[in-house]
Motif scaffolding. Sequence first.
Motif, PDB file in Angstrom:
ATOM      1  N   HIS A 172       0.860  -1.188   0.000  1.00  0.00           N
ATOM      2  CA  HIS A 172       0.000   0.000   0.000  1.00  0.00           C
ATOM      3  C   HIS A 172       0.891   1.231   0.000  1.00  0.00           C
ATOM      4  CE1 HIS A 172      -3.617  -2.284   0.867  1.00  0.00           C
ATOM      5  NE2 HIS A 172      -3.122  -2.743   1.994  1.00  0.00           N
ATOM      6  N   HIS A 173       0.458   2.274  -0.692  1.00  0.00           N
ATOM      7  CA  HIS A 173       1.138   3.552  -0.489  1.00  0.00           C
ATOM      8  C   HIS A 173       0.141   4.696  -0.636  1.00  0.00           C
ATOM      9  CE1 HIS A 173       1.793   4.064  -4.969  1.00  0.00           C
ATOM     10  NE2 HIS A 173       1.612   5.319  -4.630  1.00  0.00           N
ATOM     11  N   ILE A 174       0.421   5.771   0.094  1.00  0.00           N
ATOM     12  CA  ILE A 174      -0.373   6.989   0.050  1.00  0.00           C
ATOM     13  C   ILE A 174       0.577   8.159  -0.157  1.00  0.00           C
ATOM     14  CG2 ILE A 174      -1.836   8.575   1.365  1.00  0.00           C
ATOM     15  CD1 ILE A 174      -3.062   6.195   2.763  1.00  0.00           C
ATOM     16  N   THR A 175       0.223   9.030  -1.091  1.00  0.00           N
ATOM     17  CA  THR A 175       1.041  10.204  -1.378  1.00  0.00           C
ATOM     18  C   THR A 175       0.238  11.468  -1.094  1.00  0.00           C
ATOM     19  OG1 THR A 175       2.196   9.004  -3.129  1.00  0.00           O
ATOM     20  CG2 THR A 175       2.405  11.394  -3.127  1.00  0.00           C
ATOM     21  N   SER A 176       0.844  12.391  -0.367  1.00  0.00           N
ATOM     22  CA  SER A 176       0.243  13.681  -0.075  1.00  0.00           C
ATOM     23  C   SER A 176       1.191  14.776  -0.549  1.00  0.00           C
ATOM     24  CB  SER A 176      -0.024  13.805   1.429  1.00  0.00           C
ATOM     25  OG  SER A 176      -0.526  15.085   1.751  1.00  0.00           O
ATOM     26  N   ASP A 177       0.796  16.029  -0.363  1.00  0.00           N
ATOM     27  CA  ASP A 177       1.657  17.129  -0.772  1.00  0.00           C
ATOM     28  C   ASP A 177       2.880  17.273   0.116  1.00  0.00           C
ATOM     29  OD1 ASP A 177      -0.211  17.833   1.223  1.00  0.00           O
ATOM     30  OD2 ASP A 177       0.132  19.966   0.877  1.00  0.00           O
ATOM     31  N   TRP A 178       2.889  16.600   1.283  1.00  0.00           N
ATOM     32  CA  TRP A 178       4.042  16.765   2.177  1.00  0.00           C
ATOM     33  C   TRP A 178       4.611  15.455   2.716  1.00  0.00           C
ATOM     34  CZ3 TRP A 178       3.789  15.634   7.555  1.00  0.00           C
ATOM     35  CH2 TRP A 178       2.519  15.298   8.031  1.00  0.00           C
ATOM     36  N   PHE A 179       4.076  14.299   2.295  1.00  0.00           N
ATOM     37  CA  PHE A 179       4.631  13.029   2.757  1.00  0.00           C
ATOM     38  C   PHE A 179       4.319  11.918   1.770  1.00  0.00           C
ATOM     39  CE2 PHE A 179       0.293  12.787   4.484  1.00  0.00           C
ATOM     40  CZ  PHE A 179      -0.080  11.510   4.083  1.00  0.00           C
ATOM     41  N   TYR A 180       5.014  10.795   1.966  1.00  0.00           N
ATOM     42  CA  TYR A 180       4.762   9.539   1.267  1.00  0.00           C
ATOM     43  C   TYR A 180       4.750   8.450   2.334  1.00  0.00           C
ATOM     44  CZ  TYR A 180       5.882   5.384  -1.626  1.00  0.00           C
ATOM     45  OH  TYR A 180       5.900   4.139  -2.226  1.00  0.00           O
ATOM     46  N   PHE A 181       3.733   7.581   2.298  1.00  0.00           N
ATOM     47  CA  PHE A 181       3.629   6.463   3.229  1.00  0.00           C
ATOM     48  C   PHE A 181       3.609   5.172   2.438  1.00  0.00           C
ATOM     49  CE2 PHE A 181       0.773   3.191   4.867  1.00  0.00           C
ATOM     50  CZ  PHE A 181       1.400   2.868   6.074  1.00  0.00           C
ATOM     51  N   VAL A 182       4.285   4.140   2.959  1.00  0.00           N
ATOM     52  CA  VAL A 182       4.263   2.845   2.290  1.00  0.00           C
ATOM     53  C   VAL A 182       4.267   1.714   3.315  1.00  0.00           C
ATOM     54  CG1 VAL A 182       6.801   2.749   2.062  1.00  0.00           C
ATOM     55  CG2 VAL A 182       5.356   1.402   0.508  1.00  0.00           C
ATOM     56  N   GLU A 183       3.400   0.721   3.091  1.00  0.00           N
ATOM     57  CA  GLU A 183       3.499  -0.550   3.798  1.00  0.00           C
ATOM     58  C   GLU A 183       4.086  -1.551   2.825  1.00  0.00           C
ATOM     59  OE1 GLU A 183       1.200  -4.493   5.246  1.00  0.00           O
ATOM     60  OE2 GLU A 183      -0.017  -2.824   4.512  1.00  0.00           O
ATOM     61  N   SER A 184       5.047  -2.324   3.274  1.00  0.00           N
ATOM     62  CA  SER A 184       5.733  -3.210   2.330  1.00  0.00           C
ATOM     63  C   SER A 184       6.169  -4.507   2.991  1.00  0.00           C
ATOM     64  CB  SER A 184       6.965  -2.500   1.754  1.00  0.00           C
ATOM     65  OG  SER A 184       7.952  -2.344   2.762  1.00  0.00           O
ATOM     66  N   GLU A 205      18.568 -14.636   4.082  1.00  0.00           N
ATOM     67  CA  GLU A 205      17.581 -13.615   3.731  1.00  0.00           C
ATOM     68  C   GLU A 205      16.513 -13.544   4.808  1.00  0.00           C
ATOM     69  OE1 GLU A 205      14.320 -13.294   0.325  1.00  0.00           O
ATOM     70  OE2 GLU A 205      16.341 -12.935  -0.449  1.00  0.00           O
ATOM     71  N   TYR A 206      16.153 -12.310   5.179  1.00  0.00           N
ATOM     72  CA  TYR A 206      15.117 -12.053   6.166  1.00  0.00           C
ATOM     73  C   TYR A 206      14.032 -11.205   5.519  1.00  0.00           C
ATOM     74  CZ  TYR A 206      18.817 -13.451   9.422  1.00  0.00           C
ATOM     75  OH  TYR A 206      19.804 -14.138  10.078  1.00  0.00           O
ATOM     76  N   THR A 207      12.770 -11.561   5.760  1.00  0.00           N
ATOM     77  CA  THR A 207      11.647 -10.805   5.201  1.00  0.00           C
ATOM     78  C   THR A 207      10.823 -10.221   6.331  1.00  0.00           C
ATOM     79  OG1 THR A 207      11.568 -12.279   3.279  1.00  0.00           O
ATOM     80  CG2 THR A 207       9.651 -10.879   3.671  1.00  0.00           C
ATOM     81  N   VAL A 208      10.569  -8.928   6.244  1.00  0.00           N
ATOM     82  CA  VAL A 208       9.845  -8.226   7.303  1.00  0.00           C
ATOM     83  C   VAL A 208       8.706  -7.427   6.701  1.00  0.00           C
ATOM     84  CG1 VAL A 208      11.822  -8.087   8.860  1.00  0.00           C
ATOM     85  CG2 VAL A 208      11.457  -6.274   7.175  1.00  0.00           C
ATOM     86  N   ASN A 209       7.700  -7.176   7.527  1.00  0.00           N
ATOM     87  CA  ASN A 209       6.536  -6.358   7.157  1.00  0.00           C
ATOM     88  C   ASN A 209       6.707  -5.005   7.845  1.00  0.00           C
ATOM     89  OD1 ASN A 209       2.903  -6.905   7.434  1.00  0.00           O
ATOM     90  ND2 ASN A 209       4.045  -5.527   6.137  1.00  0.00           N
ATOM     91  N   THR A 210       6.806  -3.939   7.057  1.00  0.00           N
ATOM     92  CA  THR A 210       7.070  -2.619   7.629  1.00  0.00           C
ATOM     93  C   THR A 210       6.037  -1.600   7.167  1.00  0.00           C
ATOM     94  OG1 THR A 210       8.542  -1.967   5.811  1.00  0.00           O
ATOM     95  CG2 THR A 210       9.558  -3.041   7.712  1.00  0.00           C
ATOM     96  N   ALA A 211       5.871  -0.564   7.978  1.00  0.00           N
ATOM     97  CA  ALA A 211       5.094   0.617   7.613  1.00  0.00           C
ATOM     98  C   ALA A 211       6.020   1.814   7.825  1.00  0.00           C
ATOM     99  CB  ALA A 211       3.848   0.741   8.477  1.00  0.00           C
ATOM    100  N   VAL A 212       6.174   2.645   6.784  1.00  0.00           N
ATOM    101  CA  VAL A 212       7.161   3.729   6.843  1.00  0.00           C
ATOM    102  C   VAL A 212       6.551   5.031   6.328  1.00  0.00           C
ATOM    103  CG1 VAL A 212       9.535   4.408   6.322  1.00  0.00           C
ATOM    104  CG2 VAL A 212       8.911   1.988   6.247  1.00  0.00           C
TER     105      VAL A 212
END
Length: 325
Positions: free
Chosen positions: A96-108, A120-127
């Motif tokens: 998922h990602h959301i873009t605004s005029d002052w930020f970018y958010f991504v879950e990956s 290899e390590y796989t993680v679920n992050t929200a940034v």
Amino acid sequence: MTDTLGGTGDITAMGQDAPTYFEQALGSLRTAETHIGTEFQDDLELTLDTITKAAPRFVFMPVPGRIRIETQPDQVRAFYEGSRAEFLPDKLRARHHITSDWFYFVESLASRRGTRDGQEYTVNTAVLFPKAPDGIVGEFLWERYDVEVSEKDPDRFDIARAPGARTDLPLRPVAALFVHDRIVEALRNNDAEALTADYAHDFLLGARNYLAGQGPMVAGEGREAALAYWRQFFDEFTVDEVSVLNRLTGDWYVFAEVALTVTVRRAPEQGQRQFRTASIFPILADGRVQGELSYGTEIGAASTRETGTWGRAFFAREGFTDPLF
């Protein structure tokens, strides 16, 4: 000429060359994706060049259950150097990602390779990546980690409980939405105790600090530390209106951008003002909120136009009793 709140939160002059929201949102997307792209190249200087030089703001999770805040360029460099010594990024899959005029958010889902064992390590992050004129302000990164949950009702997310369900239903994300909605309502009511009622005892706070005479970021471990911050916040500000501009709910978090109209109570800044925040709230299956990673715009002049309170999560017929929650 009219003053308006710019994409970085600053008061800017509205003129013929003022960037549109579309242009500012594309700028947020471009700035964040450029930074992310450099992390898959073996040149740390490329990555550091995509970070603002003026006032970086980073919230990292070096180990599960701990956060670390850095606000100086040399500290940010040291963290990246230490991270690269342990892991090398291999792939990021943006769910998922959301873009605004002052930020970018991504879950990956992100894959990293250990430099010592080659595993290899796989993680679920929200940034969250707030934007500055010369790069990202920083990274506000929450890495999902397992916590034992004592579930009083283990079947509460079973779709059999949903009358007439024809497909699988996102019951856990909607349960998280109820939790976040309580937080928003408490913010509207200027109620610090209600706002922190769902916080876990080991709650982690890493956010922009809006309190006078303190540093640029607030860090807190434990519900009581967060409660103390919000009590002081409501001493300095009265929240007049809260509108939820963007909200994304997942199985384990809620991300939300909110616009706040406040009355500043502290001297000499008394008066009505506005600002926006973007926050990540990790939420366990039992409804406990694990933390909040948050950044926000500068406090700016309040709009003279009617704003109101918008961004409702629920609409229902009067008298309806929800069979699910």
